[in-house]
Design a protein around this motif. Structure first.
Motif, PDB file in Angstrom:
ATOM      1  N   TYR A  46     -10.332   4.292  -2.561  1.00  0.00           N
ATOM      2  CA  TYR A  46      -9.272   4.357  -3.564  1.00  0.00           C
ATOM      3  C   TYR A  46      -8.003   3.847  -2.895  1.00  0.00           C
ATOM      4  O   TYR A  46      -7.611   4.340  -1.839  1.00  0.00           O
ATOM      5  N   LEU A  47      -7.384   2.843  -3.486  1.00  0.00           N
ATOM      6  CA  LEU A  47      -6.179   2.234  -2.921  1.00  0.00           C
ATOM      7  C   LEU A  47      -5.112   2.140  -3.994  1.00  0.00           C
ATOM      8  O   LEU A  47      -5.375   1.653  -5.096  1.00  0.00           O
ATOM      9  N   VAL A  48      -3.914   2.608  -3.676  1.00  0.00           N
ATOM     10  CA  VAL A  48      -2.778   2.533  -4.590  1.00  0.00           C
ATOM     11  C   VAL A  48      -1.771   1.556  -4.008  1.00  0.00           C
ATOM     12  O   VAL A  48      -1.388   1.666  -2.834  1.00  0.00           O
ATOM     13  N   LEU A  49      -1.347   0.608  -4.844  1.00  0.00           N
ATOM     14  CA  LEU A  49      -0.397  -0.425  -4.423  1.00  0.00           C
ATOM     15  C   LEU A  49       0.861  -0.368  -5.270  1.00  0.00           C
ATOM     16  O   LEU A  49       0.788  -0.121  -6.486  1.00  0.00           O
ATOM     17  N   ASN A  50       1.992  -0.648  -4.645  1.00  0.00           N
ATOM     18  CA  ASN A  50       3.243  -0.838  -5.369  1.00  0.00           C
ATOM     19  C   ASN A  50       3.168  -2.212  -6.017  1.00  0.00           C
ATOM     20  O   ASN A  50       3.006  -3.221  -5.331  1.00  0.00           O
ATOM     21  N   LYS A  51       3.278  -2.257  -7.317  1.00  0.00           N
ATOM     22  CA  LYS A  51       3.089  -3.496  -8.060  1.00  0.00           C
ATOM     23  C   LYS A  51       4.133  -4.559  -7.710  1.00  0.00           C
ATOM     24  O   LYS A  51       3.833  -5.750  -7.709  1.00  0.00           O
ATOM     25  N   SER A  52       5.345  -4.128  -7.374  1.00  0.00           N
ATOM     26  CA  SER A  52       6.427  -5.094  -7.156  1.00  0.00           C
ATOM     27  C   SER A  52       6.345  -5.822  -5.818  1.00  0.00           C
ATOM     28  O   SER A  52       6.918  -6.894  -5.674  1.00  0.00           O
ATOM     29  N   ALA A  88       0.836  -1.215   0.000  1.00  0.00           N
ATOM     30  CA  ALA A  88       0.000   0.000   0.000  1.00  0.00           C
ATOM     31  C   ALA A  88       0.864   1.257   0.000  1.00  0.00           C
ATOM     32  O   ALA A  88       1.779   1.395   0.806  1.00  0.00           O
ATOM     33  N   LEU A  89       0.573   2.146  -0.929  1.00  0.00           N
ATOM     34  CA  LEU A  89       1.259   3.433  -1.021  1.00  0.00           C
ATOM     35  C   LEU A  89       0.361   4.583  -0.576  1.00  0.00           C
ATOM     36  O   LEU A  89       0.839   5.581  -0.048  1.00  0.00           O
ATOM     37  N   ALA A  90      -0.939   4.439  -0.822  1.00  0.00           N
ATOM     38  CA  ALA A  90      -1.880   5.505  -0.493  1.00  0.00           C
ATOM     39  C   ALA A  90      -3.296   4.941  -0.479  1.00  0.00           C
ATOM     40  O   ALA A  90      -3.573   3.929  -1.128  1.00  0.00           O
ATOM     41  N   ALA A  91      -4.157   5.625   0.249  1.00  0.00           N
ATOM     42  CA  ALA A  91      -5.564   5.230   0.315  1.00  0.00           C
ATOM     43  C   ALA A  91      -6.406   6.469   0.608  1.00  0.00           C
ATOM     44  O   ALA A  91      -5.934   7.406   1.255  1.00  0.00           O
ATOM     45  N   ALA A  92      -7.631   6.431   0.123  1.00  0.00           N
ATOM     46  CA  ALA A  92      -8.563   7.525   0.390  1.00  0.00           C
ATOM     47  C   ALA A  92      -9.985   6.986   0.335  1.00  0.00           C
ATOM     48  O   ALA A  92     -10.255   5.984  -0.320  1.00  0.00           O
ATOM     49  N   ILE A  93     -10.864   7.667   1.032  1.00  0.00           N
ATOM     50  CA  ILE A  93     -12.297   7.417   0.932  1.00  0.00           C
ATOM     51  C   ILE A  93     -12.868   8.676   0.298  1.00  0.00           C
ATOM     52  O   ILE A  93     -12.650   9.785   0.799  1.00  0.00           O
ATOM     53  N   VAL A  94     -13.552   8.497  -0.836  1.00  0.00           N
ATOM     54  CA  VAL A  94     -13.882   9.620  -1.700  1.00  0.00           C
ATOM     55  C   VAL A  94     -15.379   9.704  -1.961  1.00  0.00           C
ATOM     56  O   VAL A  94     -16.041   8.681  -2.144  1.00  0.00           O
ATOM     57  N   ASP A  95     -15.897  10.930  -1.986  1.00  0.00           N
ATOM     58  CA  ASP A  95     -17.274  11.203  -2.376  1.00  0.00           C
ATOM     59  C   ASP A  95     -17.309  11.341  -3.892  1.00  0.00           C
ATOM     60  O   ASP A  95     -16.660  12.232  -4.457  1.00  0.00           O
ATOM     61  N   THR A  96     -18.046  10.462  -4.551  1.00  0.00           N
ATOM     62  CA  THR A  96     -18.094  10.450  -6.016  1.00  0.00           C
ATOM     63  C   THR A  96     -18.650  11.746  -6.582  1.00  0.00           C
ATOM     64  O   THR A  96     -18.156  12.251  -7.592  1.00  0.00           O
ATOM     65  N   GLY A 102     -11.203  11.377   3.827  1.00  0.00           N
ATOM     66  CA  GLY A 102      -9.965  11.140   4.547  1.00  0.00           C
ATOM     67  C   GLY A 102      -9.003  10.423   3.633  1.00  0.00           C
ATOM     68  O   GLY A 102      -9.408   9.769   2.685  1.00  0.00           O
ATOM     69  N   ASP A 103      -7.699  10.593   3.905  1.00  0.00           N
ATOM     70  CA  ASP A 103      -6.708   9.898   3.096  1.00  0.00           C
ATOM     71  C   ASP A 103      -5.485   9.577   3.923  1.00  0.00           C
ATOM     72  O   ASP A 103      -5.307  10.107   5.023  1.00  0.00           O
ATOM     73  N   ALA A 104      -4.655   8.686   3.396  1.00  0.00           N
ATOM     74  CA  ALA A 104      -3.419   8.271   4.057  1.00  0.00           C
ATOM     75  C   ALA A 104      -2.389   7.976   2.983  1.00  0.00           C
ATOM     76  O   ALA A 104      -2.725   7.535   1.889  1.00  0.00           O
ATOM     77  N   GLY A 105      -1.143   8.224   3.314  1.00  0.00           N
ATOM     78  CA  GLY A 105      -0.073   7.972   2.355  1.00  0.00           C
ATOM     79  C   GLY A 105      -0.014   9.084   1.326  1.00  0.00           C
ATOM     80  O   GLY A 105      -0.317  10.228   1.611  1.00  0.00           O
TER      81      GLY A 105
END
Length: 121
Positions: free
Chosen positions: A95-101, A17-25, A32-35
């Motif tokens: 929304y979640l961002v992951l490092n692919k490796s 995990a690199l970043a995460a957020a909860i988003v209103d469409t 809120g967000d992290a990373g």
């Protein structure tokens, strides 16, 4: 049941995990967000991914496709971007961002689904 902060903390524990957020469409704003980083501005990502969700919903409607989006996956050279609309609040998504490796996409999707079910807004 988990609140936004607890949910973000749990998301950031997912391998890679690199970043995460909860988003209103509707507004494109995050609850809120992290990373994140200088190259991954979560405010810009939240707004842009809101447009992705709205666009997919519009296409589904135009095609007469009924049902619910479980997740949207965007694969980049070195990252996975996962968008998961909340089943309990259809105008919000995770929304979640992951490092692919150093992530396992199948496990991350499973954990994301589990975490999403625990979120209480």
């Amino acid at each position: 049941m988990a609140n936004v902060k607890v949910t973000l903390d749990e998301l950031m524990k997912i391998d890679g995990a690199l970043a995460a957020a909860i988003v209103d469409t509707e507004s494109g704003m995050s609850l809120g967000d992290a990373g994140g980083s200088a190259t991954l501005n979560l405010d810009v990502a939240a707004a842009g991914n809101s447009e992705v969700v709205k666009s997919k919903l519009k296409v589904m409607n135009n095609l007469g496709i009924k049902g619910f989006i479980h997740d949207i996956l965007i694969t980049l050279d070195d990252q996975y971007h996962l968008i998961r609309p909340l089943s309990s609040a259809k105008t919000l998504f995770i929304y979640l961002v992951l490092n692919k490796s150093n992530s396992n996409l199948a496990m991350a999707r499973h954990k994301l689904a589990t975490i999403e079910k625990e979120l209480e807004i």
